[in-house]
Design a protein around this motif. Structure first.
Motif, PDB file in Angstrom:
ATOM      1  N   UNK A  14     -61.224   1.852   4.728  1.00  0.00           N
ATOM      2  CA  UNK A  14     -59.763   2.489   4.626  1.00  0.00           C
ATOM      3  C   UNK A  14     -58.861   1.857   5.377  1.00  0.00           C
ATOM      4  N   UNK A  15     -57.460   1.887   4.989  1.00  0.00           N
ATOM      5  CA  UNK A  15     -56.446   1.436   5.713  1.00  0.00           C
ATOM      6  C   UNK A  15     -56.190   2.598   6.812  1.00  0.00           C
ATOM      7  N   UNK A  16     -55.920   1.972   8.135  1.00  0.00           N
ATOM      8  CA  UNK A  16     -55.524   2.868   9.136  1.00  0.00           C
ATOM      9  C   UNK A  16     -54.083   3.553   8.985  1.00  0.00           C
ATOM     10  N   UNK A  17     -53.862   4.878   8.843  1.00  0.00           N
ATOM     11  CA  UNK A  17     -52.552   5.130   8.887  1.00  0.00           C
ATOM     12  C   UNK A  17     -52.379   6.273   9.917  1.00  0.00           C
ATOM     13  N   UNK A  18     -51.685   5.999  11.097  1.00  0.00           N
ATOM     14  CA  UNK A  18     -51.747   6.945  12.350  1.00  0.00           C
ATOM     15  C   UNK A  18     -51.122   8.644  11.832  1.00  0.00           C
ATOM     16  N   UNK A  19     -51.494   9.409  12.091  1.00  0.00           N
ATOM     17  CA  UNK A  19     -50.959  10.911  12.189  1.00  0.00           C
ATOM     18  C   UNK A  19     -49.553  10.668  12.644  1.00  0.00           C
ATOM     19  N   UNK A  20     -49.483  10.172  13.988  1.00  0.00           N
ATOM     20  CA  UNK A  20     -48.323   9.906  14.604  1.00  0.00           C
ATOM     21  C   UNK A  20     -48.363   8.634  15.461  1.00  0.00           C
ATOM     22  N   UNK A  21     -47.319   7.638  14.781  1.00  0.00           N
ATOM     23  CA  UNK A  21     -47.368   6.232  15.145  1.00  0.00           C
ATOM     24  C   UNK A  21     -47.157   6.081  16.882  1.00  0.00           C
ATOM     25  N   UNK A  22     -46.417   7.257  17.328  1.00  0.00           N
ATOM     26  CA  UNK A  22     -46.132   7.085  18.676  1.00  0.00           C
ATOM     27  C   UNK A  22     -47.259   7.497  19.683  1.00  0.00           C
ATOM     28  N   UNK A  23     -48.258   8.137  18.982  1.00  0.00           N
ATOM     29  CA  UNK A  23     -49.250   8.861  19.746  1.00  0.00           C
ATOM     30  C   UNK A  23     -50.754   8.741  19.113  1.00  0.00           C
ATOM     31  N   UNK A  24     -51.389   7.551  19.269  1.00  0.00           N
ATOM     32  CA  UNK A  24     -52.593   7.379  18.549  1.00  0.00           C
ATOM     33  C   UNK A  24     -53.714   7.976  19.573  1.00  0.00           C
ATOM     34  N   UNK A  26     -58.163   9.054  19.871  1.00  0.00           N
ATOM     35  CA  UNK A  26     -59.335   8.802  19.597  1.00  0.00           C
ATOM     36  C   UNK A  26     -60.402   9.551  20.621  1.00  0.00           C
ATOM     37  N   UNK A  27     -61.335  10.186  20.137  1.00  0.00           N
ATOM     38  CA  UNK A  27     -62.257  10.709  20.769  1.00  0.00           C
ATOM     39  C   UNK A  27     -63.790  10.235  20.505  1.00  0.00           C
ATOM     40  N   UNK A  28     -64.581   9.683  21.617  1.00  0.00           N
ATOM     41  CA  UNK A  28     -65.803   9.392  21.415  1.00  0.00           C
ATOM     42  C   UNK A  28     -66.730  10.235  22.172  1.00  0.00           C
ATOM     43  N   UNK A  29     -67.993  10.375  21.647  1.00  0.00           N
ATOM     44  CA  UNK A  29     -68.833  11.372  22.304  1.00  0.00           C
ATOM     45  C   UNK A  29     -69.669  10.273  23.503  1.00  0.00           C
ATOM     46  N   UNK A  30     -69.555  10.768  24.560  1.00  0.00           N
ATOM     47  CA  UNK A  30     -69.988  10.073  25.731  1.00  0.00           C
ATOM     48  C   UNK A  30     -71.608  10.622  26.069  1.00  0.00           C
ATOM     49  N   UNK A  51     -62.380  -1.356  19.954  1.00  0.00           N
ATOM     50  CA  UNK A  51     -61.221  -0.569  19.206  1.00  0.00           C
ATOM     51  C   UNK A  51     -60.074  -0.007  20.188  1.00  0.00           C
ATOM     52  N   UNK A  52     -60.273   0.207  21.219  1.00  0.00           N
ATOM     53  CA  UNK A  52     -59.411   0.850  22.207  1.00  0.00           C
ATOM     54  C   UNK A  52     -58.474  -0.180  22.447  1.00  0.00           C
ATOM     55  N   UNK A  53     -58.864  -1.493  22.856  1.00  0.00           N
ATOM     56  CA  UNK A  53     -58.096  -2.746  23.007  1.00  0.00           C
ATOM     57  C   UNK A  53     -57.225  -3.053  21.683  1.00  0.00           C
ATOM     58  N   UNK A  54     -57.785  -3.112  20.939  1.00  0.00           N
ATOM     59  CA  UNK A  54     -57.335  -3.350  19.555  1.00  0.00           C
ATOM     60  C   UNK A  54     -56.095  -2.467  19.286  1.00  0.00           C
ATOM     61  N   UNK A  55     -56.164  -1.138  19.447  1.00  0.00           N
ATOM     62  CA  UNK A  55     -55.194  -0.135  19.268  1.00  0.00           C
ATOM     63  C   UNK A  55     -54.135  -0.401  20.177  1.00  0.00           C
ATOM     64  N   UNK A  56     -54.269  -0.560  21.295  1.00  0.00           N
ATOM     65  CA  UNK A  56     -53.488  -1.009  22.380  1.00  0.00           C
ATOM     66  C   UNK A  56     -52.484  -2.301  22.032  1.00  0.00           C
ATOM     67  N   UNK A  57     -53.293  -3.136  21.234  1.00  0.00           N
ATOM     68  CA  UNK A  57     -52.502  -4.345  21.118  1.00  0.00           C
ATOM     69  C   UNK A  57     -51.569  -4.206  19.879  1.00  0.00           C
ATOM     70  N   UNK A  58     -52.118  -3.228  18.815  1.00  0.00           N
ATOM     71  CA  UNK A  58     -51.218  -3.334  17.713  1.00  0.00           C
ATOM     72  C   UNK A  58     -50.260  -2.247  17.749  1.00  0.00           C
ATOM     73  N   UNK A  59     -50.251  -1.389  18.762  1.00  0.00           N
ATOM     74  CA  UNK A  59     -49.410  -0.279  19.077  1.00  0.00           C
ATOM     75  C   UNK A  59     -48.911  -0.346  20.551  1.00  0.00           C
ATOM     76  N   UNK A  60     -48.176  -1.430  20.616  1.00  0.00           N
ATOM     77  CA  UNK A  60     -48.010  -1.529  22.364  1.00  0.00           C
ATOM     78  C   UNK A  60     -46.956  -0.744  23.081  1.00  0.00           C
ATOM     79  N   UNK A  61     -46.071   0.008  21.922  1.00  0.00           N
ATOM     80  CA  UNK A  61     -44.979   0.817  22.558  1.00  0.00           C
ATOM     81  C   UNK A  61     -45.501   2.376  22.275  1.00  0.00           C
ATOM     82  N   UNK A  62     -46.613   2.418  22.021  1.00  0.00           N
ATOM     83  CA  UNK A  62     -47.147   3.951  21.632  1.00  0.00           C
ATOM     84  C   UNK A  62     -48.118   4.341  22.704  1.00  0.00           C
ATOM     85  N   UNK A  63     -48.205   5.637  22.524  1.00  0.00           N
ATOM     86  CA  UNK A  63     -49.284   6.008  23.786  1.00  0.00           C
ATOM     87  C   UNK A  63     -50.411   6.072  22.823  1.00  0.00           C
TER      88      UNK A  63
END
Length: 447
Positions: A14-24, A26-30, A51-63
């Motif tokens: 699927x295409x990733x569509x954020x719930x809130x583009x300014x606030x991405x 992610x929860x991962x079981x540790x 994935x964390x690194x990629x999301x930070x790259x794709x949304x540089x101005x977002x949290x």
């Protein structure tokens, strides 16, 4: 730039569509911190770090918030602490330190939040109370259970009905339950076991409850990504969905990601089977980047078969690529990032880095810069050239260790046990030792 991801819930890409583009989010079981993490545990650490690194790259101005929990109360923790004759907190603190060292060794970024289960008992108790009030949970003989039949979508993530799920699974049988598939939210502690006061009696929480409570606290009732290993789909993630959806009347996560197993000779690596290698055991012989690159050489949705050959290939690739290491932070181009955007296709990304290497060898400076940038987005090149070379020297086997292995290999050859002799040869090669047979003698040298 559009990210596509395989969603376990829909079983489609699927295409990733954020719930809130300014606030991405992610929860991962540790980890459950009762023993040294093994190589199988390393895979989700590396995959979700990418994935964390990629999301930070794709949304540089977002949290971008990455939560990875720590399970520090569990049956295994209690059993291990008893065997070692130490407290559960002494055990979990020691193992958590080891875990953090392993994460650093593998080049993983620190998650935004790393909550411990034992710090969130109030949130868990509150969640249970809400489930009881809504009629989704019941008390029985000092236990509290979630009544699975009340949640009509149970089994949607694993694509099975409840009878199929319970049959042959690790579901605990108990006379306290209404139905065998019901799972525990709270249970009484035995004497001398960790326990907490609650409206349901003195005891401790069920494993599945922990993640629902902590994800809600730090990410809200509805967030973007939830990830973990394939073995967590059932019962853990299925039960998380049931608890959270029934409590909040909201979808828990839009995208569910699960990495494939790490196998040894096609059998799942696990502590119960005894076919595991701890991350700690690898530290003297391999740079953490070698382990990281090896894990990324197979697509995250597929099984990864652990073997010395793939480690040696990864070491050789890194050795080549380091010719074009650069301290400069060059932005990776869209044409080189596209492989990660297509469902984190790290094998194609690695193939592209090799193509960039070939071009860089001809003097193409742009390709050399993009090679370095491509490595860094994968979490590689986290050491400069000097640090990389110094580790190689430190990681070499001692002459005494080499001679012992060669003796064992020669004994195996004499018995015509070529499978064992080949394994020892591959092990030596993977650790930077070249061997040459001359009659009954074996000569060796460092690479």
């Amino acid at each position: 730039m559009l990210l596509k991801i395989t969603n376990t819930l829909s079983r489609t890409k699927e295409n990733f569509v954020p719930i809130d583009q300014e606030n991405i989010r992610m929860y991962v079981c540790g980890p459950t911190v009762y023993d040294y993490p093994h190589v199988g545990n390393a895979r989700p650490l590396i995959i979700f770090d990418v994935l964390f690194r990629l999301l930070k790259k794709l949304f540089p101005k977002s949290k971008v918030t990455y939560v990875r929990n720590i399970t520090d109360i569990d049956d295994k923790i209690i059993e291990t602490s008893k065997k070692l004759n130490i407290t559960t907190s002494e055990l979990t603190n020691k193992v958590l330190d080891d875990f953090h060292n392993d994460c650093d060794y593998l080049g993983c970024l620190k998650p935004t939040v790393e909550p411990k289960a034992t710090d969130h008992l109030d949130e868990m108790i509150n969640l249970i109370k809400r489930l009881i009030e809504k009629g989704f949970a019941y008390q029985s003989n000092d236990h509290v259970y979630f009544e699975v039949s009340r949640f009509k979508e149970y089994g949607k993530l694993s694509n099975k009905n409840i009878k199929d799920l319970v049959s042959g699974s690790r579901v605990a049988i108990s006379e306290n339950k209404k139905e065998s598939g019901d799972f525990v939210l709270w249970k009484p502690s035995k004497e001398n076991e960790p326990s907490w006061d609650s409206p349901f009696g003195k005891g401790r929480p069920g494993w599945h409850l922990e993640c629902s409570a902590m994800s809600e606290k730090y990410l809200g009732k509805h967030f973007d990504f939830h990830g973990g290993g394939l073995d967590l789909i059932f019962p853990h993630h299925e039960n998380e969905i049931a608890q959270s959806v029934c409590t909040n009347d909201k979808k828990l996560s839009n995208y569910w990601l699960h990495n494939g197993y790490v196998t040894v000779e096609k059998q799942k690596m696990s502590k119960s089977l005894g076919n595991f290698v701890t991350i700690n055991e690898l530290k003297n012989n391999y740079n953490g980047q070698v382990i990281r690159l090896a894990m990324l050489s197979t697509h995250y949705t597929q099984p990864f078969d652990w073997n010395e050959n793939i480690l040696e290939n990864s070491r050789k690739n890194l050795e080549k690529w380091y010719e074009f290491y650069s301290d400069d932070v060059e932005s990776i181009s869209d044409s080189n990032l596209k492989f990660l955007l297509d469902d984190l296709n790290t094998p194609l990304m690695i193939s592209n880095i090799n193509d960039l290497y070939k071009k860089a060898k001809t003097g193409d400076s742009l390709s050399a810069n993009q090679l370095s940038s491509s490595c860094k987005i994968l979490g590689l090149f986290n050491q400069n050239v000097k640090e990389w070379k110094n580790f190689k020297k430190i990681g070499k086997m001692s002459p005494e260790e080499i001679e012992k292995l060669i003796l064992k290999r020669n004994e195996a050859r004499a018995k015509k046990d070529f499978k064992t002799s080949d394994k020892i040869r591959d092990l030596l090669v993977s650790k930077g030792v070249l061997i040459k047979d001359k009659g009954d003698n074996t000569l060796w040298e460092y690479k």
